[in-house]
Scaffold this motif. Structure first.
Motif, PDB file in Angstrom:
ATOM      1  N   LEU A 196      96.360  68.330 -31.285  1.00 49.32           N
ATOM      2  CA  LEU A 196      95.825  67.020 -31.636  1.00 49.32           C
ATOM      3  C   LEU A 196      94.315  67.105 -31.737  1.00 49.32           C
ATOM      4  CD1 LEU A 196      97.024  63.660 -30.104  1.00 49.32           C
ATOM      5  CD2 LEU A 196      94.618  64.039 -30.599  1.00 49.32           C
ATOM      6  N   LEU A 197      93.754  66.682 -32.875  1.00 48.42           N
ATOM      7  CA  LEU A 197      92.313  66.720 -33.094  1.00 48.42           C
ATOM      8  C   LEU A 197      91.730  65.332 -32.838  1.00 48.42           C
ATOM      9  CD1 LEU A 197      93.298  69.303 -34.529  1.00 48.42           C
ATOM     10  CD2 LEU A 197      91.618  68.849 -36.334  1.00 48.42           C
ATOM     11  N   GLU A 241     102.132  67.118 -20.800  1.00 48.68           N
ATOM     12  CA  GLU A 241     101.419  68.311 -20.344  1.00 48.68           C
ATOM     13  C   GLU A 241     100.273  68.526 -21.326  1.00 48.68           C
ATOM     14  OE1 GLU A 241     102.166  73.100 -19.908  1.00 48.68           O
ATOM     15  OE2 GLU A 241     103.880  71.715 -19.766  1.00 48.68           O
ATOM     16  N   LEU A 242      99.053  68.428 -20.835  1.00 49.60           N
ATOM     17  CA  LEU A 242      97.901  68.286 -21.720  1.00 49.60           C
ATOM     18  C   LEU A 242      96.788  69.241 -21.347  1.00 49.60           C
ATOM     19  CD1 LEU A 242      96.281  66.663 -23.891  1.00 49.60           C
ATOM     20  CD2 LEU A 242      95.690  65.060 -22.058  1.00 49.60           C
ATOM     21  N   GLU A 243      96.286  69.950 -22.361  1.00 52.72           N
ATOM     22  CA  GLU A 243      95.131  70.809 -22.182  1.00 52.72           C
ATOM     23  C   GLU A 243      94.051  70.359 -23.163  1.00 52.72           C
ATOM     24  OE1 GLU A 243      93.849  75.543 -22.475  1.00 52.72           O
ATOM     25  OE2 GLU A 243      95.900  74.898 -22.940  1.00 52.72           O
ATOM     26  N   ILE A 244      92.845  70.183 -22.650  1.00 56.67           N
ATOM     27  CA  ILE A 244      91.722  69.737 -23.466  1.00 56.67           C
ATOM     28  C   ILE A 244      90.791  70.913 -23.693  1.00 56.67           C
ATOM     29  CG2 ILE A 244      89.753  68.155 -23.600  1.00 56.67           C
ATOM     30  CD1 ILE A 244      91.327  66.299 -21.698  1.00 56.67           C
ATOM     31  N   ARG A 245      90.536  71.206 -24.982  1.00 57.62           N
ATOM     32  CA  ARG A 245      89.677  72.347 -25.314  1.00 57.62           C
ATOM     33  C   ARG A 245      88.520  71.898 -26.201  1.00 57.62           C
ATOM     34  NH1 ARG A 245      93.993  76.993 -27.180  1.00 57.62           N
ATOM     35  NH2 ARG A 245      95.266  77.040 -25.281  1.00 57.62           N
ATOM     36  N   PRO A 246      87.317  72.378 -25.931  1.00 53.02           N
ATOM     37  CA  PRO A 246      86.185  72.062 -26.814  1.00 53.02           C
ATOM     38  C   PRO A 246      86.324  72.782 -28.150  1.00 53.02           C
ATOM     39  CG  PRO A 246      85.512  73.591 -25.095  1.00 53.02           C
ATOM     40  CD  PRO A 246      86.911  73.184 -24.763  1.00 53.02           C
ATOM     41  N   CYS A 247      85.975  72.070 -29.215  1.00 56.58           N
ATOM     42  CA  CYS A 247      86.061  72.654 -30.553  1.00 56.58           C
ATOM     43  C   CYS A 247      85.217  71.809 -31.501  1.00 56.58           C
ATOM     44  CB  CYS A 247      87.517  72.691 -31.037  1.00 56.58           C
ATOM     45  SG  CYS A 247      87.747  73.388 -32.705  1.00 56.58           S
ATOM     46  N   ALA A 248      84.567  72.442 -32.449  1.00 60.25           N
ATOM     47  CA  ALA A 248      83.793  71.730 -33.474  1.00 60.25           C
ATOM     48  C   ALA A 248      84.769  71.204 -34.523  1.00 60.25           C
ATOM     49  CB  ALA A 248      82.761  72.654 -34.103  1.00 60.25           C
ATOM     50  N   VAL A 249      85.465  70.119 -34.191  1.00 62.85           N
ATOM     51  CA  VAL A 249      86.603  69.665 -34.984  1.00 62.85           C
ATOM     52  C   VAL A 249      86.213  69.101 -36.345  1.00 62.85           C
ATOM     53  CG1 VAL A 249      88.232  69.280 -33.099  1.00 62.85           C
ATOM     54  CG2 VAL A 249      86.515  67.529 -33.633  1.00 62.85           C
ATOM     55  N   ARG A 250      84.944  68.780 -36.571  1.00 58.69           N
ATOM     56  CA  ARG A 250      84.545  68.292 -37.896  1.00 58.69           C
ATOM     57  C   ARG A 250      84.548  69.415 -38.941  1.00 58.69           C
ATOM     58  NH1 ARG A 250      82.070  63.126 -37.966  1.00 58.69           N
ATOM     59  NH2 ARG A 250      81.678  62.274 -35.880  1.00 58.69           N
ATOM     60  N   ASP A 251      84.602  70.649 -38.495  1.00 62.19           N
ATOM     61  CA  ASP A 251      84.601  71.807 -39.384  1.00 62.19           C
ATOM     62  C   ASP A 251      86.000  72.421 -39.374  1.00 62.19           C
ATOM     63  OD1 ASP A 251      84.302  74.238 -40.699  1.00 62.19           O
ATOM     64  OD2 ASP A 251      82.341  74.659 -39.813  1.00 62.19           O
ATOM     65  N   PHE A 252      86.739  72.251 -40.479  1.00 62.33           N
ATOM     66  CA  PHE A 252      88.121  72.734 -40.494  1.00 62.33           C
ATOM     67  C   PHE A 252      88.188  74.241 -40.297  1.00 62.33           C
ATOM     68  CE2 PHE A 252      87.096  73.736 -44.857  1.00 62.33           C
ATOM     69  CZ  PHE A 252      87.915  74.803 -45.180  1.00 62.33           C
ATOM     70  N   ARG A 253      87.121  74.956 -40.677  1.00 62.91           N
ATOM     71  CA  ARG A 253      87.140  76.415 -40.500  1.00 62.91           C
ATOM     72  C   ARG A 253      87.176  76.777 -39.024  1.00 62.91           C
ATOM     73  NH1 ARG A 253      81.905  77.017 -44.161  1.00 62.91           N
ATOM     74  NH2 ARG A 253      81.438  75.280 -42.751  1.00 62.91           N
ATOM     75  N   GLU A 254      86.465  75.998 -38.201  1.00 65.69           N
ATOM     76  CA  GLU A 254      86.487  76.236 -36.757  1.00 65.69           C
ATOM     77  C   GLU A 254      87.852  75.907 -36.172  1.00 65.69           C
ATOM     78  OE1 GLU A 254      84.171  77.610 -34.734  1.00 65.69           O
ATOM     79  OE2 GLU A 254      83.160  78.112 -36.618  1.00 65.69           O
ATOM     80  N   VAL A 255      88.461  74.848 -36.689  1.00 61.38           N
ATOM     81  CA  VAL A 255      89.787  74.474 -36.191  1.00 61.38           C
ATOM     82  C   VAL A 255      90.801  75.557 -36.544  1.00 61.38           C
ATOM     83  CG1 VAL A 255      91.631  72.763 -36.297  1.00 61.38           C
ATOM     84  CG2 VAL A 255      89.236  72.015 -36.370  1.00 61.38           C
ATOM     85  N   VAL A 256      90.789  76.011 -37.794  1.00 63.49           N
ATOM     86  CA  VAL A 256      91.712  77.072 -38.222  1.00 63.49           C
ATOM     87  C   VAL A 256      91.504  78.321 -37.382  1.00 63.49           C
ATOM     88  CG1 VAL A 256      92.240  78.675 -40.102  1.00 63.49           C
ATOM     89  CG2 VAL A 256      92.047  76.223 -40.565  1.00 63.49           C
ATOM     90  N   ASN A 257      90.249  78.695 -37.176  1.00 71.89           N
ATOM     91  CA  ASN A 257      89.961  79.903 -36.396  1.00 71.89           C
ATOM     92  C   ASN A 257      90.453  79.751 -34.963  1.00 71.89           C
ATOM     93  OD1 ASN A 257      88.491  82.556 -36.269  1.00 71.89           O
ATOM     94  ND2 ASN A 257      87.441  81.468 -34.622  1.00 71.89           N
ATOM     95  N   ALA A 271      94.463  67.943 -42.392  1.00 76.76           N
ATOM     96  CA  ALA A 271      95.337  68.271 -43.514  1.00 76.76           C
ATOM     97  C   ALA A 271      95.107  69.697 -43.996  1.00 76.76           C
ATOM     98  CB  ALA A 271      95.111  67.275 -44.652  1.00 76.76           C
ATOM     99  N   LEU A 272      93.846  70.131 -44.063  1.00 79.17           N
ATOM    100  CA  LEU A 272      93.556  71.504 -44.471  1.00 79.17           C
ATOM    101  C   LEU A 272      94.107  72.509 -43.460  1.00 79.17           C
ATOM    102  CD1 LEU A 272      89.913  71.028 -45.777  1.00 79.17           C
ATOM    103  CD2 LEU A 272      91.836  71.864 -47.135  1.00 79.17           C
ATOM    104  N   THR A 273      94.001  72.195 -42.180  1.00 76.98           N
ATOM    105  CA  THR A 273      94.532  73.084 -41.147  1.00 76.98           C
ATOM    106  C   THR A 273      96.045  73.195 -41.266  1.00 76.98           C
ATOM    107  OG1 THR A 273      92.705  72.493 -39.665  1.00 76.98           O
ATOM    108  CG2 THR A 273      94.653  73.497 -38.675  1.00 76.98           C
ATOM    109  N   ALA A 274      96.714  72.041 -41.449  1.00 81.05           N
ATOM    110  CA  ALA A 274      98.168  72.061 -41.601  1.00 81.05           C
ATOM    111  C   ALA A 274      98.566  72.885 -42.825  1.00 81.05           C
ATOM    112  CB  ALA A 274      98.704  70.636 -41.709  1.00 81.05           C
ATOM    113  N   ALA A 275      97.828  72.725 -43.919  1.00 78.88           N
ATOM    114  CA  ALA A 275      98.148  73.490 -45.132  1.00 78.88           C
ATOM    115  C   ALA A 275      97.953  74.990 -44.917  1.00 78.88           C
ATOM    116  CB  ALA A 275      97.280  72.998 -46.288  1.00 78.88           C
ATOM    117  N   PHE A 276      96.914  75.363 -44.192  1.00 78.69           N
ATOM    118  CA  PHE A 276      96.639  76.784 -43.941  1.00 78.69           C
ATOM    119  C   PHE A 276      97.807  77.439 -43.216  1.00 78.69           C
ATOM    120  CE2 PHE A 276      95.020  80.345 -41.504  1.00 78.69           C
ATOM    121  CZ  PHE A 276      94.229  81.018 -42.429  1.00 78.69           C
ATOM    122  N   PHE A 277      98.401  76.700 -42.258  1.00 75.47           N
ATOM    123  CA  PHE A 277      99.490  77.265 -41.451  1.00 75.47           C
ATOM    124  C   PHE A 277     100.866  76.864 -41.980  1.00 75.47           C
ATOM    125  CE2 PHE A 277      95.922  77.278 -38.402  1.00 75.47           C
ATOM    126  CZ  PHE A 277      95.960  78.600 -38.012  1.00 75.47           C
TER     127      PHE A 277
END
Length: 424
Positions: A22-23, A72-88, A112-118
């Protein structure tokens, strides 16, 4: 269990390790009270990617302390505005991602871009971009021949005086091209005001493009839809009342008995032209005679607690249905939604800057067949400027029942019996 894990839910329909990514940006009621409890009921584990992890930890501690449930929830820091960071981020995990979802206006294209990548179920990234980018939305509708609205785009750092040569129809509306929640949305009366307002917004939002468009006057409505790419349900319509111009702050919403015809069909046709038919979608439109004209499309569920009320009144697992679409599951052709319920959401709004020194506390009560649920949105002692947006909300009163006249009377009596005071 990781130290970030905040809770656990008994696995029911899914294997215990089925995971949802979840982003999110800032915490919202829709996620905290809607989607995360729904994920728990579905037996999902959730990895929440966000650029504001501390804010989410605080919000979920308050939620569980008040008796709320979480998966069951884990919170991770991520630069979510950049889809490349999310994909990585997802590609580096040991297990292939199974579902990715966001209810944020700002993160639909990235999700949507992340979902398409995977190769995961998700929204078409082009539709997400068309709806988020207000200039592209106008171009797309015009190219499809479904509606044409006068619109001009001012690029980042552009000279507002150049807009005058385009001969805007006054009054017209200035807004950030990719803004939300009426942030810096203004009605302007003439050329000098247009130039001044654009420059004022540019000072606050350097690097952002603006859109100037024809003012579409008329009764404002919403259409709430849910689809899986195969079927689409028109769930509900709210009638929205706004503050006086030049601002566009939502003051109250009333749930209509059913989505009105023929306007619902017209809105759905315009959503088809945009390609917006997957998952939840919140569309705002005005009625002009026999025409429905889009104001904007928010490719996520309606917020400000309206989605929570809607799930309750329709009597359907709305948040679960939304998540299931992103898990690749088809929606029922008949959701079995209840009919006949009515609702009014009243937003108590600050009319000045300062410190909140008096306000009622949260509470729920029944009054003549009307359920009143008041939720504070600011704590006593908080100091804020006046934003001119829904960030000025001090609290929200949710009134539900079956008789609109009784609902309206109960709201009037509640507002008269309580006070909200802001000191300089």
């Amino acid at each position: 269990m990781d130290e970030n894990d905040l809770g656990a839910a008994e696995s029911r329909p899914y294997p215990p390790r089925r995971r949802l990514h979840l982003l999110a940006l800032n915490p919202t009621d829709s996620v905290t009270e809607g989607f995360l409890p729904a994920a728990a009921r579905l037996g999902l584990t959730v990895t929440l990617l966000t650029d504001q992890p501390d804010a989410h930890h605080r919000a979920y501690r308050r939620h569980t302390a008040a008796g709320g449930t979480l998966p069951e929830l884990e919170i991770r820091p991520c630069a979510v505005r950049d889809f490349r960071e999310v994909v990585n981020h997802l590609a580096a995990e040991p297990d292939r991602p199974q579902a990715v979802f966001s209810n944020s206006d700002h993160l639909q294209t990235q999700t949507a871009l992340t979902a398409a990548f995977f190769d995961l179920p998700g929204k078409d990234w082009r539709a997400a971009l068309r709806t988020k980018n207000k200039a592209q939305l106008r171009r797309s509708l015009a190219e499809a021949g479904v509606d044409t609205v006068w619109s001009a785009e001012l690029p980042p750092g552009g000279d507002p005086a150049a807009l005058l040569a385009r001969r805007p129809p006054y009054p017209c509306v200035v807004k950030p091209r990719e803004g939300v929640a009426s942030e810096d949305v203004r009605l302007v009366a003439d050329g000098p005001e247009l130039t001044a307002i654009c420059r004022e917004i540019q000072r606050r939002r350097p690097g952002e493009a603006l859109v100037v468009e024809e003012f579409l006057e008329g009764p404002l409505h919403t259409l709430e839809t849910l689809g899986d790419g195969r079927v689409r349900h028109a769930l509900a319509t709210f009638r929205t009342e706004l503050s006086p111009p030049p601002l566009f702050i939502e003051e109250r919403l009333r749930l209509l008995p059913e989505p009105p015809r023929p306007y619902t069909g017209q809105v759905l046709a315009q959503l088809d032209a945009l390609g917006a038919g997957f998952g939840a979608c919140h569309t705002e439109y005005v009625i002009q005679g026999d025409r429905a004209r889009l104001i904007e499309v928010n490719y996520r569920s309606i917020g400000d607690q309206c989605d929570l009320v809607l799930a309750e009144l329709l009597g359907i697992p709305l948040f679960e249905h939304i998540l299931r679409t992103h898990l690749g599951e088809p929606l029922p052709t008949d959701l079995g939604a209840r009919t006949g319920a009515r609702a009014r959401l009243e937003y108590i709004t600050a009319d000045r800057a300062g410190r909140l020194v008096a306000a009622p506390s949260a509470g729920v009560r029944e009054d003549g067949g009307v359920r009143l649920d008041y939720r504070p949105l600011r704590e006593l002692g908080e100091v804020h400027p006046r934003y001119g947006t829904n960030r000025d909300f001090l609290g929200v009163l949710r009134a539900t029942g079956t008789d609109q006249h009784r609902i309206d009377r109960a709201v009037t009596e509640f507002l008269a019996a309580h006070r909200w005071e802001i000191a300089p």
